[in-house]
Motif scaffolding. Sequence first.
Motif, PDB file in Angstrom:
ATOM      1  N   THR A 143      13.204  -0.258  15.798  1.00  0.00           N
ATOM      2  CA  THR A 143      12.275  -0.237  14.663  1.00  0.00           C
ATOM      3  C   THR A 143      12.477  -1.472  13.787  1.00  0.00           C
ATOM      4  O   THR A 143      11.515  -2.094  13.337  1.00  0.00           O
ATOM      5  N   ALA A 144      13.728  -1.827  13.546  1.00  0.00           N
ATOM      6  CA  ALA A 144      14.025  -3.012  12.733  1.00  0.00           C
ATOM      7  C   ALA A 144      13.456  -4.268  13.407  1.00  0.00           C
ATOM      8  O   ALA A 144      12.899  -5.138  12.726  1.00  0.00           O
ATOM      9  N   VAL A 165       9.748  -4.395  12.700  1.00  0.00           N
ATOM     10  CA  VAL A 165       9.485  -4.862  11.337  1.00  0.00           C
ATOM     11  C   VAL A 165       9.657  -6.379  11.283  1.00  0.00           C
ATOM     12  O   VAL A 165       8.853  -7.097  10.689  1.00  0.00           O
ATOM     13  N   ILE A 182       2.676  -8.821   4.774  1.00  0.00           N
ATOM     14  CA  ILE A 182       2.745  -7.441   5.260  1.00  0.00           C
ATOM     15  C   ILE A 182       4.198  -7.043   5.519  1.00  0.00           C
ATOM     16  O   ILE A 182       4.639  -5.954   5.164  1.00  0.00           O
ATOM     17  N   ASN A 221       5.789  -6.305   2.207  1.00  0.00           N
ATOM     18  CA  ASN A 221       5.307  -5.013   1.711  1.00  0.00           C
ATOM     19  C   ASN A 221       6.018  -3.868   2.414  1.00  0.00           C
ATOM     20  O   ASN A 221       6.456  -2.911   1.776  1.00  0.00           O
ATOM     21  N   ALA A 222       6.112  -3.977   3.747  1.00  0.00           N
ATOM     22  CA  ALA A 222       6.750  -2.919   4.524  1.00  0.00           C
ATOM     23  C   ALA A 222       8.178  -2.717   4.055  1.00  0.00           C
ATOM     24  O   ALA A 222       8.624  -1.590   3.816  1.00  0.00           O
ATOM     25  N   LEU A 223       8.897  -3.838   3.877  1.00  0.00           N
ATOM     26  CA  LEU A 223      10.293  -3.719   3.453  1.00  0.00           C
ATOM     27  C   LEU A 223      10.414  -3.140   2.054  1.00  0.00           C
ATOM     28  O   LEU A 223      11.324  -2.367   1.773  1.00  0.00           O
ATOM     29  N   ILE A 276       8.344  -1.007   0.653  1.00  0.00           N
ATOM     30  CA  ILE A 276       8.075   0.436   0.750  1.00  0.00           C
ATOM     31  C   ILE A 276       9.296   1.153   1.337  1.00  0.00           C
ATOM     32  O   ILE A 276       9.731   2.194   0.835  1.00  0.00           O
ATOM     33  N   THR A 277       9.874   0.562   2.388  1.00  0.00           N
ATOM     34  CA  THR A 277      11.092   1.132   2.959  1.00  0.00           C
ATOM     35  C   THR A 277      12.190   1.188   1.900  1.00  0.00           C
ATOM     36  O   THR A 277      12.903   2.180   1.772  1.00  0.00           O
ATOM     37  N   SER A 290      11.834   1.499  -1.360  1.00  0.00           N
ATOM     38  CA  SER A 290      11.647   2.563  -2.354  1.00  0.00           C
ATOM     39  C   SER A 290      11.911   3.935  -1.744  1.00  0.00           C
ATOM     40  O   SER A 290      12.445   4.824  -2.408  1.00  0.00           O
ATOM     41  N   SER A 291      11.584   4.116  -0.446  1.00  0.00           N
ATOM     42  CA  SER A 291      11.931   5.391   0.205  1.00  0.00           C
ATOM     43  C   SER A 291      13.446   5.541   0.299  1.00  0.00           C
ATOM     44  O   SER A 291      13.997   6.627   0.144  1.00  0.00           O
ATOM     45  N   PHE A 292      14.106   4.404   0.554  1.00  0.00           N
ATOM     46  CA  PHE A 292      15.559   4.435   0.685  1.00  0.00           C
ATOM     47  C   PHE A 292      16.195   4.818  -0.654  1.00  0.00           C
ATOM     48  O   PHE A 292      17.131   5.628  -0.712  1.00  0.00           O
ATOM     49  N   GLU A 325      14.752   6.618  -2.948  1.00  0.00           N
ATOM     50  CA  GLU A 325      14.485   8.039  -3.150  1.00  0.00           C
ATOM     51  C   GLU A 325      15.546   8.862  -2.422  1.00  0.00           C
ATOM     52  O   GLU A 325      16.072   9.830  -2.938  1.00  0.00           O
ATOM     53  N   MET A 326      15.860   8.426  -1.193  1.00  0.00           N
ATOM     54  CA  MET A 326      16.863   9.133  -0.416  1.00  0.00           C
ATOM     55  C   MET A 326      18.206   9.111  -1.132  1.00  0.00           C
ATOM     56  O   MET A 326      18.856  10.132  -1.306  1.00  0.00           O
ATOM     57  N   LEU A 327      18.599   7.905  -1.589  1.00  0.00           N
ATOM     58  CA  LEU A 327      19.904   7.779  -2.240  1.00  0.00           C
ATOM     59  C   LEU A 327      19.979   8.583  -3.530  1.00  0.00           C
ATOM     60  O   LEU A 327      21.050   9.015  -3.934  1.00  0.00           O
TER      61      LEU A 327
END
Lengths: 159, 177
Positions: free
Chosen positions: B12-13, B16, B26, B29-31, B33-34, B36-38, B40-42
Amino acid sequence: MYSIVIYFITGLLLVISLIASRKKTLMALKKAWRSFEGILPELIAILLFVGLLIALLNPETISQLLGESSGVLGLLIASAIGSITLIPGFVAFPTAVMLLNNGAGITQIALFISTLMMVGVVTFPVEKKYFGIRLTIMRNVMAFGFSFIVAGLMGVILG
Amino acid sequence: MKAKRYVFPLVTAGLVFAVFAADNQIGLNALSITGSSFLEMLSVIPPIFILLGLLDVWIPREKIIRHLGEESGIKGIVLSFLLGAAAAGPLYGAFPIAAVFMKKGVKFSNVLIFIGAWSTTKIPMFMFEMGSLGAGFALLRLAINIPGILLMAIILERITGKESIGAICAQAASISE
């Protein structure tokens, strides 16, 4: 804010546990790490993949595809995006508002939100580790169907 | 064996990276978004796992069975709902907790109610939903979801059957050891 509360409570309980028994606390931490490490590879892949997917989709196009009069196609797209992606709530709700303001229909948005929360296609590898393939498929299929009921009712009542 | 588990994230990396090479914007942007999800996880996942470890070590099976087990009735249902709703974080955080629940003898439909409640009736998320999409939207969605979650849990328990439930619980117990 919420995460501060969770970290604080966890820290507090950890200290209490440590005072009560050093050995049991270490055992708890070991279990915590092992469960976390157990899903870590899938988690990293999922987060990378979803970032990529969302970056490739552009908001104006999505709003158009999910418009008030987009009908069945709009519903299918909304449910597909919601099911596949994994978007944190603090991003998803403002996005939903933006899509509504750009002309997306309420039924489509309700469907998007509902599938986003209940159906997890990218998290399938994690879920099946715990629940097995059969139950994971059944739970997701049911949640997918139920999301249409939710969206239909919300569209009729709020629309 | 252990290294093999990381093939999937590495691929996957690579993907990307390929996108980044093709289109910097792009890729960035992808990184982000990843990222901000990361975050959220932390913000919730590590404490959830520690709480899980503490729960596993300190709370005896008998106690959990009494409140959430086969004979726990309506009290068990309400409690499962509340536990799921009090949660924070993405749904994948709920699965390891569900595994410990199964190991400790929580009734299967209560485990499913917990998962359902976690997925869509989380209180912090609900507040946020009210703020952005309005009270009407959030309350109506909640009102439809509560009976839906209950119904789906009961149906899923029925169609899974006692034997498969036993196998799933044994599997879950072996993971959370």
